[in-house]
Design a protein around this motif. Structure first.
Motif, PDB file in Angstrom:
ATOM      1  N   ILE A  54      -8.284  -7.946  -0.793  1.00  0.00           N
ATOM      2  CA  ILE A  54      -7.342  -8.800  -1.538  1.00  0.00           C
ATOM      3  C   ILE A  54      -5.938  -8.238  -1.395  1.00  0.00           C
ATOM      4  N   CYS A  55      -4.989  -9.030  -1.730  1.00  0.00           N
ATOM      5  CA  CYS A  55      -3.614  -8.545  -1.811  1.00  0.00           C
ATOM      6  C   CYS A  55      -3.519  -7.641  -3.038  1.00  0.00           C
ATOM      7  N   VAL A  56      -3.092  -6.413  -2.829  1.00  0.00           N
ATOM      8  CA  VAL A  56      -3.057  -5.480  -3.954  1.00  0.00           C
ATOM      9  C   VAL A  56      -1.750  -5.558  -4.734  1.00  0.00           C
ATOM     10  N   ALA A  57      -0.927  -6.534  -4.415  1.00  0.00           N
ATOM     11  CA  ALA A  57       0.300  -6.814  -5.157  1.00  0.00           C
ATOM     12  C   ALA A  57       1.283  -5.650  -5.142  1.00  0.00           C
ATOM     13  N   CYS A  58       1.682  -5.282  -3.936  1.00  0.00           N
ATOM     14  CA  CYS A  58       2.634  -4.161  -3.787  1.00  0.00           C
ATOM     15  C   CYS A  58       3.957  -4.473  -4.493  1.00  0.00           C
ATOM     16  N   LYS A  59       4.503  -3.442  -5.101  1.00  0.00           N
ATOM     17  CA  LYS A  59       5.853  -3.599  -5.681  1.00  0.00           C
ATOM     18  C   LYS A  59       6.902  -3.527  -4.577  1.00  0.00           C
ATOM     19  N   GLU A  60       6.565  -2.788  -3.531  1.00  0.00           N
ATOM     20  CA  GLU A  60       7.460  -2.750  -2.360  1.00  0.00           C
ATOM     21  C   GLU A  60       6.693  -3.345  -1.182  1.00  0.00           C
ATOM     22  N   PRO A  61       6.631  -4.646  -1.080  1.00  0.00           N
ATOM     23  CA  PRO A  61       5.742  -5.275  -0.105  1.00  0.00           C
ATOM     24  C   PRO A  61       6.182  -5.092   1.351  1.00  0.00           C
ATOM     25  N   ALA A  62       5.342  -4.406   2.118  1.00  0.00           N
ATOM     26  CA  ALA A  62       5.625  -4.172   3.527  1.00  0.00           C
ATOM     27  C   ALA A  62       5.656  -5.476   4.302  1.00  0.00           C
ATOM     28  N   CYS A  63       4.849  -6.424   3.862  1.00  0.00           N
ATOM     29  CA  CYS A  63       4.799  -7.717   4.560  1.00  0.00           C
ATOM     30  C   CYS A  63       6.155  -8.398   4.504  1.00  0.00           C
ATOM     31  N   ALA A  64       6.777  -8.363   3.321  1.00  0.00           N
ATOM     32  CA  ALA A  64       8.083  -8.994   3.167  1.00  0.00           C
ATOM     33  C   ALA A  64       9.143  -8.245   3.975  1.00  0.00           C
ATOM     34  N   GLY A  78       4.635  -7.991  -8.498  1.00  0.00           N
ATOM     35  CA  GLY A  78       4.130  -7.476  -7.231  1.00  0.00           C
ATOM     36  C   GLY A  78       3.590  -8.572  -6.352  1.00  0.00           C
ATOM     37  N   GLY A  79       3.477  -8.258  -5.054  1.00  0.00           N
ATOM     38  CA  GLY A  79       3.043  -9.268  -4.107  1.00  0.00           C
ATOM     39  C   GLY A  79       4.187 -10.148  -3.679  1.00  0.00           C
ATOM     40  N   VAL A  80       3.851 -11.210  -2.950  1.00  0.00           N
ATOM     41  CA  VAL A  80       4.911 -12.037  -2.376  1.00  0.00           C
ATOM     42  C   VAL A  80       4.612 -13.515  -2.533  1.00  0.00           C
ATOM     43  N   ALA A  96       1.835  -5.833   9.262  1.00  0.00           N
ATOM     44  CA  ALA A  96       2.481  -4.921   8.310  1.00  0.00           C
ATOM     45  C   ALA A  96       1.598  -4.602   7.100  1.00  0.00           C
ATOM     46  N   CYS A  97       0.766  -5.518   6.689  1.00  0.00           N
ATOM     47  CA  CYS A  97      -0.059  -5.296   5.491  1.00  0.00           C
ATOM     48  C   CYS A  97      -1.195  -4.347   5.829  1.00  0.00           C
ATOM     49  N   ILE A  98      -1.158  -3.164   5.289  1.00  0.00           N
ATOM     50  CA  ILE A  98      -2.148  -2.171   5.737  1.00  0.00           C
ATOM     51  C   ILE A  98      -3.527  -2.370   5.110  1.00  0.00           C
ATOM     52  N   VAL A  99      -3.635  -3.143   4.060  1.00  0.00           N
ATOM     53  CA  VAL A  99      -4.971  -3.411   3.538  1.00  0.00           C
ATOM     54  C   VAL A  99      -5.610  -4.628   4.219  1.00  0.00           C
ATOM     55  N   GLY A 100      -4.869  -5.249   5.124  1.00  0.00           N
ATOM     56  CA  GLY A 100      -5.455  -6.362   5.896  1.00  0.00           C
ATOM     57  C   GLY A 100      -5.614  -7.633   5.096  1.00  0.00           C
ATOM     58  N   SER A 101      -4.722  -7.836   4.138  1.00  0.00           N
ATOM     59  CA  SER A 101      -4.883  -8.988   3.259  1.00  0.00           C
ATOM     60  C   SER A 101      -4.421 -10.297   3.893  1.00  0.00           C
ATOM     61  N   ILE A 102      -3.488 -10.212   4.836  1.00  0.00           N
ATOM     62  CA  ILE A 102      -2.940 -11.455   5.406  1.00  0.00           C
ATOM     63  C   ILE A 102      -3.618 -11.795   6.733  1.00  0.00           C
ATOM     64  N   HIS A 103      -3.989 -13.037   6.903  1.00  0.00           N
ATOM     65  CA  HIS A 103      -4.396 -13.502   8.226  1.00  0.00           C
ATOM     66  C   HIS A 103      -3.800 -14.878   8.462  1.00  0.00           C
TER      67      HIS A 103
HETATM   68  S1  SF4 Z   1       1.691  -5.877   2.035  1.00  0.00           S
HETATM   69 FE1  SF4 Z   1      -0.347  -6.822   1.827  1.00  0.00          FE
HETATM   70  S2  SF4 Z   1      -1.079  -6.102  -0.138  1.00  0.00           S
HETATM   71 FE2  SF4 Z   1       1.152  -5.700  -0.118  1.00  0.00          FE
HETATM   72  S3  SF4 Z   1       2.071  -7.525  -1.042  1.00  0.00           S
HETATM   73 FE3  SF4 Z   1       2.033  -7.900   1.146  1.00  0.00          FE
HETATM   74  S4  SF4 Z   1       0.089  -9.008   1.450  1.00  0.00           S
HETATM   75 FE4  SF4 Z   1      -0.064  -8.051  -0.567  1.00  0.00          FE
END
Ligand code: SF4
Ligand code: SF4
Ligand code: SF4
Lengths: 136, 586
Positions: A54-64, A78-80, A96-103
């Motif tokens: 799942i998206c772990v709701a980063c406060k500093e989102p690498a994806c963004a 958190g999250g985007v 960029a998402c290291i937990v693999g949440s985005i596809h």
């Molecule tokens: S980097 Fe991944 S886990 Fe973090 S906010 Fe973005 S989608 Fe969610």
């Protein structure tokens, strides 16, 4: 206070995939659970335990940060959030998402990003998932 | 297809490594599942040709509600049964229906024979014929592991495969579906084996847009509530089907020691309660089912001296505890699980394997066969000897095992002992010695399964057994179930999916059927199967029930042979008449 998705009780998981069917349906208008943002898998064959990506709701989102067009913006808690019109389907967020949440959704040419809407939580029959209140 | 008025059929020709896709509007009126699979069998089967000839088809079908509504989880396979020589139909849960749905198909028809052992990879983008030579001879577990590691897509794929029993054409070999589910009965594993087809992996990301999300999700939630918040299905999650062991035992209906008894002195030791307390480690679901009825039991096995243990997990159910437990006189849950494991790895049908071994145990005692034949000291309660025998069945190690690898119908021709061969309509008995409705029901059911018409349920709920009522029940229930199985609804959810609910779900995805349409479907599917059976030479004239079933009391006392024969005659007369009317109406 904003809420974010948690999957802290996956030991209870039945592997029914109702969470995925729900996310794919209500957020992506699709019957194919490949469109779901939450992804339940076995750790290696059905004899092993279930886990949820799942998206772990980063406060500093690498994806963004990786997004070249600012199509992903931080959401409170958190999250985007995805702004579809800005997305050019470059797939940088996926990497960029290291937990693999985005596809990617290759049919619509956008990434599948968790909205932390809680629909999956409401439909899980075994209380594996929850929404947690977090600070902004 | 969802949102379309046709059935999308994938045809696979193993001989020529070719695939074809057809969009069949004409099949749409059969909806899916058993209906479509029976029709496709009728079209593709070769009359008068060996069931294991390469030209014979394997068909797998899902329905319009598959995966997208709660507990609509089954895939239905049809084939010509190498076990009975007639109509073969088997149902499996797991992930298969989801995978076929996501790959974008409604049905798959497989014909021909691969030159070398092969596994198929079916996705929305491609059909691949892959080398399975190194997998030939591997058990169910290893085969699954090899494919899991070779192929992408964990979580979204379904892997179905055969074990040694299927490779060696044992007529009651199964196809394992995603480790814990099976196309169990009637020998579809041998049909895979005869085609050099070791396994299939299916997955896909086909775009399946929802036409009317509001309507669909509203209906989805309504049914979901019914499933999870009423007690219609709770029992399947708690103890699961093994709760039956105690119940049946208390009413003299639990077949024990080859039905020499209908109560078991160790029933409490292998009851659902005991399994739950001692062995249950988790419960899992088929995709799309919020219930989680699949009970996984664990046992510990010492593989060496010096506290060397391994732990083994297998799924258990009532039918397995009956066939590989009480029927063989097995006294502990650990031992039952151990026998189940062996059956699983070999890829055999659990019910038939247990019934065959129970017969062999008695035949050995009576001197119809010898220790040289069995190579094991088959004796009720003797777990390790049964474990040996199961492997011998799968390997077909000698003439005796070769013969019993064709089931009891063939075994008694050679060795005798038909009085105590627990067969109903050519298929080995299921775990309910409840009375006339069960005995008649399994005999006349299209696939000779207790689930065709659930006679055992009538026996258990009736206040009095009346001949007319039994006939009515068995016919009507089988027709009603033809609707459920054409929709691929798990039969455990039959109370949730009454006709109004079925219609609501169909309407929510744009299939505007009425109650009359369902009745038409019920009849069409019921009689199409009978037509196939007739074409394959099936008849119940001169049918003889085994003596044993009349010697051991049921919950209604001992059955009277004459009465059961009379019931059979009544059934045949009534169905023949209806069949003629139906054929004329066509
Ligand atoms: S980097 Fe991944 S886990 Fe973090 S906010 Fe973005 S989608 Fe969610
Ligand atoms: S919280 Fe919403 S968007 Fe995120 S996985 Fe669950 S249903 Fe999908
Ligand atoms: S809905 Fe719950 S039990 Fe079902 S797969 Fe998702 S997390 Fe597991």
């Amino acid at each position: 206070m904003p809420k974010v998705l948690r999957a802290d009780n996956m030991n209870k998981c039945l592997g029914c995939f109702t969470c995925m069917l729900t996310c794919a349906a209500v957020n992506h208008n699709n019957h194919n659970l490949a469109k779901s943002s939450i992804k339940v898998k076995t750790r290696g064959g059905l004899q092993s335990k279930f886990a949820a990506t799942i998206c772990v709701a980063c406060k500093e989102p690498a994806c963004a940060e990786a997004c070249p067009t600012n199509a992903l913006v931080k959401r409170p808690g958190g999250g985007v959030k995805l702004i579809e019109e800005k997305c050019i389907a470059c797939e940088k967020c996926v990497a960029a998402c290291i937990v693999g949440s985005i596809h990617m959704d290759y049919d619509r040419k956008i990434p599948i990003v968790c909205k932390h809407c809680g629909a999956c939580v409401r439909m899980c029959p075994h209380n594996c998932l929850s929404m947690e209140e977090v600070s902004e | 297809m969802i949102g379309k008025d046709f059935i999308r059929v994938l045809y696979i020709d193993l001989t020529n490594k070719k695939a074809d896709i057809q969009e069949r509007k004409d099949l749409y009126k059969y909806l899916g599942g058993a209906g479509v699979a029976a029709k496709l069998l009728e079209e593709n089967m070769k009359k008068g040709v060996d069931p294991l000839h390469e030209s014979q088809p394997i068909i797998i079908s899902i329905g319009p509600l598959s995966t997208i509504f709660p507990v609509v989880t089954k895939a239905v396979a049809t084939f010509i049964s190498p076990h009975t020589g007639e109509y073969g139909e088997s149902h499996a849960g797991g992930r298969l229906a989801m995978a076929i749905r996501n790959a974008g198909y409604d049905a798959i028809v497989i014909t021909g024979k691969a030159q070398k052992p092969t596994y198929l990879v079916i996705t929305d983008k491609n059909i691949e014929f892959k080398d399975a030579r190194a997998m030939w001879g591997l058990d169910i577990e290893e085969t699954g592991r090899v494919i899991r590691e070779r192929e992408p897509g964990p979580g979204k794929r379904s892997i179905i495969r055969i074990g040694k029993a299927g490779e060696n054409l044992v007529t009651y070999s199964c196809v394992n579906v995603d480790t814990y589910r099976h196309f169990g009965r009637l020998g579809i594993g041998a049909v895979f084996g005869s085609k050099n087809l070791k396994a299939m992996m299916i997955m896909g990301e086909e775009d399946l847009p929802i036409a009317n999300l509001k309507e669909y999700f509203k209906t989805y939630q309504e049914i979901y509530k019914k499933v999870t918040q009423t007690d219609a299905m709770a029992k399947y999650h708690e103890l699961g089907t093994p709760m039956n062991i105690k119940v049946l035992n208390s009413i003299s209906s639990l077949p024990t020691k080859n039905l020499l008894q209908s109560t078991f002195e160790h029933a409490d030791d292998i009851s659902g309660e005991t399994f739950a307390e001692k062995n249950l480690v988790r419960k899992v679901s088929c995709v799309g089912c919020p219930i989680g009825c699949i009970h996984i039991g664990q046992f510990r096995r010492e593989f060496d001296k010096g506290y060397e243990y391994e732990s083994i997990s297998v799924s258990y159910d009532h039918e397995l505890i009956y066939a590989l437990g009480s029927l063989l006189g097995i006294k502990t849950t650990d031992e039952v699980l151990q026998i189940i494991e062996e059956v699983e790895l070999a890829g055999l049908d659990a019910i038939t394997t247990g019934v065959v071994l129970a017969w062999a145990t008695e035949a050995l005692k009576k001197g119809l066969i010898s220790r040289e034949d069995t190579l094991a000291d088959l004796e009720f309660g003797n777990t390790m000897e049964y474990v040996k025998a199961i492997d011998n069945i799968a390997e077909r190690v000698n003439e005796f095992y070769y013969t019993i690898g064709k089931g009891l119908k063939e075994a008694v021709k050679k060795y005798g002992g038909e009085e105590f061969a627990l067969l109903y309509g050519g298929n080995e008995m299921a775990g309910y010695h409840t009375g006339y409705a069960f005995a008649l029901g399994q005999t006349v059911g299209a696939r000779h399964s207790h689930l065709d018409n659930a006679g055992y349920s009538y026996d258990q709920s009736a206040k009095e057994l009346k001949d007319d009522e039994i006939i009515n029940y068995v016919i009507n229930e089988e027709k009603e179930r033809a609707v459920l199985t054409s929709l691929c609804i798990c039969l455990f959810a039959r109370k949730v999916y009454d006709r109004p609910t079925i219609l609501k779900a169909l309407n929510a995805v744009g299939i505007n059927w009425t109650d009359d349409d369902l009745t038409r479907l019920a009849n069409d599917v019921f009689f199409t199967k009978l037509k196939i059976k007739k074409e394959l030479g099936y008849s119940l004239e001169n049918y003889k029930f085994p003596k044993r079933i009349f010697e051991t009391p049921t919950m209604w006392g001992k059955m009277d042979e004459e009465r059961l024969n009379r019931l059979l005659k009544m059934y045949i007369e009534r169905v023949e008449k209806e069949y003629e009317d139906w054929s004329r109406g066509k």
